[in-house]
Design a protein around this motif. Structure first.
Motif, mmCIF file in Angstrom:
data_model
loop_
_atom_site.group_PDB
_atom_site.id
_atom_site.type_symbol
_atom_site.label_atom_id
_atom_site.label_comp_id
_atom_site.label_asym_id
_atom_site.label_seq_id
_atom_site.Cartn_x
_atom_site.Cartn_y
_atom_site.Cartn_z
ATOM 1 N N ASP A 1 -6.001 44.961 53.666
ATOM 2 C CA ASP A 1 -6.095 46.394 53.341
ATOM 3 C C ASP A 1 -4.958 46.928 52.469
ATOM 4 O O ASP A 1 -4.467 48.020 52.722
ATOM 5 N N TRP A 2 -4.548 46.195 51.451
ATOM 6 C CA TRP A 2 -3.569 46.763 50.525
ATOM 7 C C TRP A 2 -4.258 47.076 49.207
ATOM 8 O O TRP A 2 -5.232 46.452 48.838
ATOM 9 N N SER A 3 -3.711 48.063 48.513
ATOM 10 C CA SER A 3 -4.291 48.488 47.248
ATOM 11 C C SER A 3 -3.821 47.570 46.124
ATOM 12 O O SER A 3 -2.644 47.239 46.035
ATOM 13 N N ARG A 4 -4.751 47.188 45.273
ATOM 14 C CA ARG A 4 -4.409 46.369 44.108
ATOM 15 C C ARG A 4 -4.217 47.246 42.871
ATOM 16 O O ARG A 4 -3.951 46.759 41.784
ATOM 17 N N GLU A 5 -4.341 48.539 43.038
ATOM 18 C CA GLU A 5 -4.142 49.489 41.937
ATOM 19 C C GLU A 5 -2.643 49.733 41.746
ATOM 20 O O GLU A 5 -1.883 49.706 42.707
ATOM 21 N N GLU B 1 0.346 51.103 52.004
ATOM 22 C CA GLU B 1 0.502 50.385 53.264
ATOM 23 C C GLU B 1 -0.442 49.195 53.316
ATOM 24 O O GLU B 1 -1.393 49.122 52.540
ATOM 25 N N PHE B 2 -0.142 48.276 54.227
ATOM 26 C CA PHE B 2 -1.050 47.166 54.514
ATOM 27 C C PHE B 2 -0.943 46.837 55.997
ATOM 28 O O PHE B 2 0.059 47.121 56.645
ATOM 29 N N THR B 3 -2.008 46.257 56.526
ATOM 30 C CA THR B 3 -2.093 45.908 57.937
ATOM 31 C C THR B 3 -1.861 44.416 58.097
ATOM 32 O O THR B 3 -2.316 43.625 57.279
ATOM 33 N N VAL B 4 -1.168 44.047 59.170
ATOM 34 C CA VAL B 4 -0.969 42.636 59.505
ATOM 35 C C VAL B 4 -1.527 42.421 60.898
ATOM 36 O O VAL B 4 -1.124 43.089 61.851
ATOM 37 N N THR C 1 3.707 39.449 46.987
ATOM 38 C CA THR C 1 3.910 39.106 45.579
ATOM 39 C C THR C 1 3.612 40.348 44.745
ATOM 40 O O THR C 1 2.519 40.904 44.829
ATOM 41 N N ALA C 2 4.605 40.779 43.969
ATOM 42 C CA ALA C 2 4.468 42.013 43.188
ATOM 43 C C ALA C 2 5.272 41.890 41.902
ATOM 44 O O ALA C 2 5.995 40.917 41.694
ATOM 45 N N ASN C 3 5.167 42.893 41.065
ATOM 46 C CA ASN C 3 5.863 42.895 39.781
ATOM 47 C C ASN C 3 7.270 43.475 39.893
ATOM 48 O O ASN C 3 7.770 44.107 38.976
ATOM 49 N N THR C 4 7.932 43.228 41.020
ATOM 50 C CA THR C 4 9.319 43.640 41.191
ATOM 51 C C THR C 4 10.219 42.668 40.436
ATOM 52 O O THR C 4 9.761 41.631 39.955
ATOM 53 N N GLU C 5 11.490 42.982 40.362
ATOM 54 C CA GLU C 5 12.404 42.112 39.613
ATOM 55 C C GLU C 5 12.470 40.714 40.228
ATOM 56 O O GLU C 5 12.489 39.721 39.515
ATOM 57 N N LYS C 6 12.479 40.615 41.569
ATOM 58 C CA LYS C 6 12.512 39.306 42.226
ATOM 59 C C LYS C 6 11.155 38.612 42.196
ATOM 60 O O LYS C 6 11.079 37.403 42.247
ATOM 61 N N THR D 1 0.053 41.903 43.783
ATOM 62 C CA THR D 1 -1.018 40.981 43.407
ATOM 63 C C THR D 1 -1.494 40.119 44.571
ATOM 64 O O THR D 1 -2.617 39.634 44.558
ATOM 65 N N ASP D 2 -0.636 39.946 45.603
ATOM 66 C CA ASP D 2 -1.037 39.124 46.731
ATOM 67 C C ASP D 2 -0.117 39.375 47.914
ATOM 68 O O ASP D 2 1.048 39.722 47.740
ATOM 69 N N ILE D 3 -0.667 39.197 49.113
ATOM 70 C CA ILE D 3 0.133 39.229 50.339
ATOM 71 C C ILE D 3 -0.356 38.060 51.180
ATOM 72 O O ILE D 3 -1.547 37.968 51.493
ATOM 73 N N LYS D 4 0.574 37.152 51.525
ATOM 74 C CA LYS D 4 0.216 35.962 52.295
ATOM 75 C C LYS D 4 1.145 35.793 53.478
ATOM 76 O O LYS D 4 2.307 36.172 53.427
ATOM 77 N N SER D 5 0.607 35.148 54.508
ATOM 78 C CA SER D 5 1.379 34.860 55.703
ATOM 79 C C SER D 5 1.817 33.406 55.705
ATOM 80 O O SER D 5 1.236 32.571 55.015
ATOM 81 N N SER D 6 2.811 33.110 56.537
ATOM 82 C CA SER D 6 3.300 31.739 56.649
ATOM 83 C C SER D 6 2.339 30.852 57.436
ATOM 84 O O SER D 6 2.518 29.645 57.481
ATOM 85 N N CYS D 7 1.303 31.442 58.058
ATOM 86 C CA CYS D 7 0.297 30.624 58.758
ATOM 87 C C CYS D 7 -1.021 31.388 58.841
ATOM 88 O O CYS D 7 -1.064 32.590 58.606
#
Length: 162
Positions: free
Chosen positions: A99-103, A112-115, A132-137, A86-92
């Motif tokens: 470029d990550w898939s939301r599907e 994959e995603f690019t940083v 942030t994803a729907n994993t157990e953690k 659902t989201d990918i964020k950096s510490s700054c």
């Protein structure tokens, strides 16, 4: 008053009989099929996607200040349920995930995603990217590091006079 007590006791007895008979009927209504269905539903609810990265950290090595660099983090869903990031964020703000898939990603599939890091900072720099994803953690992290050398074109500070 005596009649009132008899009516109250009679009503209480009638209620007790009604509650006991309802309780027996309710237990008969539970069918084995319903129990099996509930067990299957609970088993599915406890299955989570698992995100496994090809690397948990990427070191850009030595880079010059203000030199943009980027890397790709690849991941696979090794769990038993579809993975949704659902989201990918950096510490700054100097590090931008994109470029990550939301599907939903089915079990066994990869993505994959690019940083991109803009080369800010000095010396050893480390940035954390939170997925942030729907994993157990609920969140997973990867890291980028670099040793940022001073910009050779930057103005040198004036030498102190003695």
């Amino acid at each position: 008053m005596n009649i009132m007590k008899k009516v109250f006791l009679g009503f209480s007895a009638l209620c007790m009989i009604a509650f006991v008979s309802c309780k027996e009927d309710a237990s008969k209504k539970i069918e084995e099929a319903n129990v099996a269905q509930a067990a299957e539903r609970d088993a599915v609810a406890s299955k989570f996607p698992v995100i496994e990265f090809d690397k948990k950290e990427h070191d850009f090595g030595e880079i010059e200040a203000k030199t943009p660099v980027e890397t790709v983090f690849k991941y696979t869903n090794t769990g038993e349920a579809p993975l949704v990031i659902t989201d990918i964020k950096s510490s700054c703000g100097c590090t931008v995930p994109k470029d990550w898939s939301r599907e939903p990603l089915a079990a066994g599939e990869s993505g994959e995603f690019t940083v991109k890091f803009n080369g800010s900072g000095t010396n050893k720099v480390s940035k954390t990217i939170t997925v942030t994803a729907n994993t157990e953690k609920g969140t997973e992290t990867v890291k980028i590091t670099a040793f940022v050398k001073p910009d050779p074109n930057a103005a040198k500070p004036a030498a102190a006079q003695s």
